[in-house]
Design an enzyme around this catalytic site. Structure first.
Site, PDB file in Angstrom:
ATOM      1  N   GLN A 147      -5.712   3.667  -6.274  1.00 21.61           N
ATOM      2  CA  GLN A 147      -6.750   4.004  -5.303  1.00 21.61           C
ATOM      3  C   GLN A 147      -7.064   5.486  -5.483  1.00 21.61           C
ATOM      4  OE1 GLN A 147      -5.719   3.998  -1.126  1.00 21.61           O
ATOM      5  NE2 GLN A 147      -7.822   3.527  -0.485  1.00 21.61           N
ATOM      6  N   ARG A 195       2.073  15.344   6.378  1.00 20.50           N
ATOM      7  CA  ARG A 195       2.958  15.760   7.463  1.00 20.50           C
ATOM      8  C   ARG A 195       4.426  15.814   7.041  1.00 20.50           C
ATOM      9  NH1 ARG A 195       1.569  11.623  12.041  1.00 20.50           N
ATOM     10  NH2 ARG A 195       3.199  12.782  13.151  1.00 20.50           N
ATOM     11  N   ASN A 219      35.792  12.659 -23.505  1.00 17.16           N
ATOM     12  CA  ASN A 219      34.827  11.704 -24.038  1.00 17.16           C
ATOM     13  C   ASN A 219      33.567  12.324 -24.630  1.00 17.16           C
ATOM     14  OD1 ASN A 219      34.305  12.486 -21.333  1.00 17.16           O
ATOM     15  ND2 ASN A 219      32.912  10.776 -21.050  1.00 17.16           N
ATOM     16  N   ASP A 268       5.308   2.815   3.624  1.00 17.75           N
ATOM     17  CA  ASP A 268       5.977   3.765   4.516  1.00 17.75           C
ATOM     18  C   ASP A 268       6.511   3.099   5.781  1.00 17.75           C
ATOM     19  OD1 ASP A 268       3.618   3.198   5.815  1.00 17.75           O
ATOM     20  OD2 ASP A 268       3.008   5.277   6.097  1.00 17.75           O
ATOM     21  N   LEU A 307       0.843  -1.191   0.000  1.00 13.55           N
ATOM     22  CA  LEU A 307       0.000   0.000   0.000  1.00 13.55           C
ATOM     23  C   LEU A 307       0.882   1.246   0.000  1.00 13.55           C
ATOM     24  CD1 LEU A 307      -2.770  -1.094   2.547  1.00 13.55           C
ATOM     25  CD2 LEU A 307      -2.540  -1.606   0.102  1.00 13.55           C
ATOM     26  N   GLU A 356      -9.599  -0.609  16.859  1.00 12.08           N
ATOM     27  CA  GLU A 356      -8.941   0.675  16.649  1.00 12.08           C
ATOM     28  C   GLU A 356      -9.030   1.509  17.931  1.00 12.08           C
ATOM     29  OE1 GLU A 356      -7.163   1.556  14.143  1.00 12.08           O
ATOM     30  OE2 GLU A 356      -7.636  -0.174  12.875  1.00 12.08           O
TER      31      GLU A 356
END
Length: 450
Positions: free
Chosen positions: A75, A15, A368, A105, A8, A154
């Site tokens: 997404q 931030r 070169n 991340d 993902l 959560e």
């Protein structure tokens, strides 16, 4: 059992205060998502799906440079982690192996941890990666009973008893791909954030007659990058670990804290790395080589017994053969340096092939680039290139040949020949004194305003 990776990488990362997508910020000279790819590579995945969103074109371009077989899924709306994983469905149509959900991340999840998760899949339908947090903060909590993972709560939705749990959710999940998508179809968004949480699949799995468990890892593996401060911290963590790995593998680092590695740096046993050496991407240093202080290497290969530096720069395409010597203030780019060949002082070698046993004098330059095209210089075996030689490519200097110091070589030099290409010196008696007197007089007149 075959494996697929779902990474993902759709978050904007506001931030970070950056125009770049978060996952394109680098640790160890590699974008953050590349670390997840690297960890998953040990599983030899049959497919890898990268789910992109903000700045997706940039992320896709970076991914193609790493592995052009990666499948990109988009997404377009940020509706939660379950919604993000669902975007990989089409890419994995017909795939019936295990799918591992990783995060672009979160760079430090190890290959061993992923292997442990795959192993746990032998006895459970859903496997979640958890960690014991020193400060659980706002992490989701894993509610367990023995080896059974009952549900994930959560923080926003947890009660006081659940918030007291220190076993936290990393977000990394493993399940059969078709099972995973079937469970995601049942995920709703009736929660404090109104998002589709991937964590809901645990309770849904039990409701469907399936089982779930948690595998744990060290908290340090789960570090997510959300700010520049965390990015800098992650760089430090990586470098400390990579230095320790090098020392354990038999590499000498005379001042470890001053050496900086890339994600893919390889240094062989009994190599010596002196202080203030920086390794860019794609560098291999073989056993017994020595990289001396203040050198910078990228995209190059240094063979056994070769020495580099101090103050040398090896650029992409530099290939040093066994026992070659590249010295102070020398730059090598897209060039092969032969076995035992010496390029020791103040020299630029680009787009060249130099044979074994040759000596390149100080101040030599391969010219070169003509402003449009690059051209190649070829120097044979046991040649001697005099100091301050300009080799105007395309040009060849043969075996056992020499160039006189200060020469500008524009034509091929045959084997064994000495090439002298400089104007004949002419001394004008007394001219220096007369010239200086004239210049000094002109200066005085200028100061007087005459």
């Amino acid at each position: 059992m075959t494996t697929a990776l779902i990474i993902l990488a759709a978050g904007q990362g506001s931030r970070m205060n950056s125009d770049l997508p978060k996952v394109l910020h680098e640790v160890a000279n590699a974008p953050l998502f590349a670390h997840a790819l690297n960890a998953g590579a040990s599983l030899e995945p049959e497919k890898t799906v990268l789910v992109v969103g903000h700045g997706g074109d940039l992320v896709e371009a970076a991914a193609r440079k790493i592995d052009d077989t990666i499948v990109i899924a988009h997404q377009t709306e940020q509706l939660g982690t379950a919604h993000a994983v669902a975007q990989a469905r089409a890419a994995l149509a017909g795939f019936d192996g295990d799918a591992l959900v990783l995060y672009g991340d979160t760079p430090f999840v190890t290959s061993q941890t992923l292997t442990n998760m795959i192993a746990a899949r032998a006895t459970h339908d859903v496997v979640v990666l958890g960690f014991d947090a020193a400060d659980a903060g706002r992490y989701g909590r894993l509610v367990t009973s023995g080896e059974t993972l009952e549900r994930i709560v959560e923080y926003k939705d947890a009660n006081d008893a659940e918030r007291a749990i220190t076993l936290c959710n990393s977000g990394v999940v493993c399940a059969n791909a078709q099972t995973l998508f079937a469970l995601i179809d049942a995920v709703g968004n009736d929660n404090a954030s109104g998002e589709y949480y991937l964590t809901d699949i645990v309770e849904l799995a039990w409701s469907a007659g399936k089982t779930a468990t948690a595998v744990t890892c060290d908290e340090a593996e789960t570090l997510g990058i959300n700010t520049r401060v965390e990015l800098a911290r992650a760089e430090g963590i990586f470098q400390t670990a990579k230095r320790a790995e090098a020392l354990d593998n038999g590499v000498t680092l005379t001042a470890p804290e001053t050496v900086f590695f890339s994600l893919d740096t390889y240094v062989g046993r009994d190599a010596i790395i002196e202080p203030n050496v920086v390794f860019g991407p794609n560098v291999t240093v073989e056993s017994t080589a020595r990289i001396r202080a203040f050198s910078h290497l990228e995209g190059c290969h240094v063979s056994m017994g070769a020495t580099v530096g101090p103050y040398a720069r090896l650029r992409p395409g530099a290939e040093l053969s066994n026992n070659a010597h590249v010295g102070n203030f020398v730059e090598i780019k897209n060039a092969r340096i032969g076995e035992g060949t010496k390029v020791n002082h103040l020299t630029y070698i680009g787009d060249a092939d130099i044979g074994d046993g040759t000596n390149v004098g100080a101040g030599t330059i391969t010219c070169n680039y003509d402003g449009v095209f690059k051209h190649k210089t070829t120097i044979g075996r046991n040649a001697f290139i005099g100091s301050n030689t300009m080799l105007v490519a395309p040009v060849t200097v043969g075996d056992d040949a020499m160039t006189a110091s200060g020469s500008v070589i524009t034509s091929h030099v045959e084997d064994g020949a000495l090439a002298i290409a400089r104007a004949k010196q002419v001394n004008k008696a007394g001219l220096a004194i007369r010239l200086f007197e004239k210049l000094k007089s002109a200066k005085k007149n200028a100061q007087k305003g005459l």
